[in-house]
Design an enzyme around this catalytic site. Structure first.
Site, short mmCIF file in Angstrom:
data_model
loop_
_atom_site.label_atom_id
_atom_site.label_comp_id
_atom_site.label_asym_id
_atom_site.label_seq_id
_atom_site.Cartn_x
_atom_site.Cartn_y
_atom_site.Cartn_z
N SER A 1 0.83 -1.17 0.29
CA SER A 1 -0.16 0.24 0.15
C SER A 1 0.91 1.50 0.45
O SER A 1 2.38 0.94 0.58
CB SER A 1 -0.75 0.15 1.03
OG SER A 1 -1.61 1.59 1.36
N TYR B 1 -1.91 -0.04 10.48
CA TYR B 1 -1.62 -0.02 8.83
C TYR B 1 -0.36 -0.28 8.29
O TYR B 1 0.37 -0.82 7.46
CB TYR B 1 -3.31 0.21 7.97
CG TYR B 1 -3.21 -0.30 6.84
CD1 TYR B 1 -3.26 -1.49 6.59
CD2 TYR B 1 -3.54 0.65 5.91
CE1 TYR B 1 -3.52 -1.85 5.28
CE2 TYR B 1 -3.85 0.38 4.38
CZ TYR B 1 -3.49 -1.22 3.93
OH TYR B 1 -3.66 -1.56 3.21
P1 NDP Z 1 -11.31 -6.36 -0.05
O1 NDP Z 1 -11.05 -6.45 1.89
O2 NDP Z 1 -11.56 -5.99 -1.14
O3 NDP Z 1 -10.29 -7.60 -0.09
C1 NDP Z 1 -8.94 -8.43 1.32
C2 NDP Z 1 -9.72 -10.13 0.85
O4 NDP Z 1 -8.34 -10.15 1.50
C3 NDP Z 1 -10.24 -10.69 0.80
O5 NDP Z 1 -10.84 -11.43 -0.76
C4 NDP Z 1 -10.46 -11.42 1.91
O6 NDP Z 1 -11.13 -12.18 1.60
C5 NDP Z 1 -9.09 -11.95 1.78
N1 NDP Z 1 -8.64 -11.66 2.70
C6 NDP Z 1 -8.37 -11.13 4.22
N2 NDP Z 1 -8.22 -12.02 5.32
C7 NDP Z 1 -7.58 -13.29 4.79
C8 NDP Z 1 -7.23 -14.27 5.68
N3 NDP Z 1 -6.58 -14.43 6.37
N4 NDP Z 1 -7.18 -14.82 4.49
C9 NDP Z 1 -7.21 -15.41 2.82
N5 NDP Z 1 -7.72 -14.53 2.74
C10 NDP Z 1 -7.87 -12.89 3.70
O7 NDP Z 1 -9.58 -5.09 0.21
P2 NDP Z 1 -8.86 -5.08 -1.63
O8 NDP Z 1 -9.39 -5.42 -2.39
O9 NDP Z 1 -9.28 -3.26 -1.63
O10 NDP Z 1 -7.45 -4.97 -0.43
C11 NDP Z 1 -6.42 -6.10 -1.14
C12 NDP Z 1 -5.29 -5.92 -0.87
O11 NDP Z 1 -5.51 -4.48 -1.43
C13 NDP Z 1 -5.07 -6.06 0.41
O12 NDP Z 1 -4.15 -6.20 1.16
C14 NDP Z 1 -5.30 -4.02 0.83
O13 NDP Z 1 -4.62 -3.63 1.89
C15 NDP Z 1 -4.82 -3.47 -0.28
N6 NDP Z 1 -4.71 -2.38 -0.60
C16 NDP Z 1 -6.09 -1.60 -0.17
C17 NDP Z 1 -6.01 -0.18 -1.14
C18 NDP Z 1 -7.75 -0.02 -0.90
O14 NDP Z 1 -7.51 1.20 -1.01
N7 NDP Z 1 -8.87 -0.64 -1.45
C19 NDP Z 1 -4.71 0.08 -1.08
C20 NDP Z 1 -3.57 -0.10 -1.14
C21 NDP Z 1 -3.86 -1.77 -0.65
P3 NDP Z 1 -11.97 -13.84 2.70
O15 NDP Z 1 -12.64 -12.92 4.06
O16 NDP Z 1 -13.05 -13.90 1.62
O17 NDP Z 1 -11.01 -13.87 3.18
#
Ligand code: NDP
Length: 253
Positions: free
Chosen positions: A139, A152
């Site tokens: 990020s 974070y």
């Molecule tokens: P989402 O919340 O849509 O996606 C997060 C994903 O991570 C989900 O598919 C969730 O799936 C999975 N996840 C969470 N915990 C676990 C776990 N314990 N085991 C396996 N899977 C897990 O967020 P984004 O798509 O926006 O974010 C994706 C990545 O990008 C993250 O790392 C986030 O920190 C990063 N990011 C996001 C930004 C934003 O502004 N949106 C900016 C910069 C970085 P499930 O719950 O089904 O397990």
């Protein structure tokens, strides 16, 4: 022969978009996350809608559980060329004075130890492939501090350092290491998860922002990095919407 890409956190947002895009680029894709129903639906969607898609395999994965990560490694019958460590997210926006250690611990467990567990489990296959690639979605928060972001910032900052160390340690191996560090991305769940389902609070970061990034923009960065020739390592991609100059500097209408 098709290459195989494993995408963690593929059940929503950036991970789902990346899986779709890598399937379109000709990869077999392994979709990994906890919510199996969403992975099954995405697998069906990719198989039906992405022209020329190869194999799409959903695998239930909790990156905080070693057992679950081991099961992912076992489920990979063929090789693995690309691992996208995307599973993660933020919890809370409290200043340090009010921060909840349990939230910090959970963020570290997912964003840092999750990356460690999955990378460690798949590294032998990535090396064996002769042209492996680990892409870590960190990020902008890994590189620039913002008020309320400490937990974070710290977790993603740690993931950034793991990324840097791996590039040093694996320099003699056929494995590329790339970090993609996005700024504000509008995804359905990221902010909702951060604010524990409070939709009003979750909407705030995006308020008045004319065009945040969308998940496909980040997927595009991943696809570009992994489709460079095998001798080219893209170290890091910093990507923000045009209207953002820093986490705390957004042009809002
Ligand atoms: P989402 O919340 O849509 O996606 C997060 C994903 O991570 C989900 O598919 C969730 O799936 C999975 N996840 C969470 N915990 C676990 C776990 N314990 N085991 C396996 N899977 C897990 O967020 P984004 O798509 O926006 O974010 C994706 C990545 O990008 C993250 O790392 C986030 O920190 C990063 N990011 C996001 C930004 C934003 O502004 N949106 C900016 C910069 C970085 P499930 O719950 O089904 O397990």
């Amino acid at each position: 022969m098709r290459k195989t890409a494993v995408v963690t956190g593929a059940s929503s947002g950036i991970g789902a978009a990346t899986a779709r895009r890598l399937a379109a680029e000709g990869f077999n894709v392994v979709l990994a996350a906890r919510r199996r129903d969403r992975l099954d639906a995405l697998a069906k969607e990719i198989s039906e809608d992405v022209p020329g898609a190869g194999k799409v395999v959903p695998v239930t994965l909790d990156v905080t559980s070693q057992e679950s990560v081991d099961a992912l490694a076992e489920a990979l019958s063929g090789g693995c060329h690309v691992l996208v460590n995307n599973a993660g997210g933020a919890l809370g926006l409290e200043p340090v004075a009010k921060a909840d250690p349990a939230e910090w611990q959970a963020m570290y467990d997912t964003n840092v130890l999750g990356l460690l567990r999955v990378t460690k489990a798949l590294l032998p296959r990535l090396i064996e492939s002769g042209a492996g690639h680990v892409v870590n979605i960190t990020s902008l928060a890994a590189h620039v501090a913002y008020e309320g972001g400490a937990g974070y910032n710290a977790a993603k900052g740690a993931a950034y350092m793991v990324n840097e160390v791996m590039r040093l340690e694996l320099v003699a191996e056929p494995v590329r290491i790339t970090e993609v560090a996005p700024g504000l991305v509008y995804t359905e769940e990221f902010s909702l998860v951060r604010f524990h389902g409070d939709a009003e609070k979750a909407a705030k970061p995006y308020e008045g922002v004319p065009e945040p990034l969308v998940a496909d923009d980040v997927a595009d960065c991943v696809a570009w990095a992994v489709t460079r020739p095998a001798h080219v390592n893209i170290d890091r991609i910093d990507v923000q919407p045009r209207v953002q100059a820093a986490p705390h500097k957004l042009h809002r209408l």
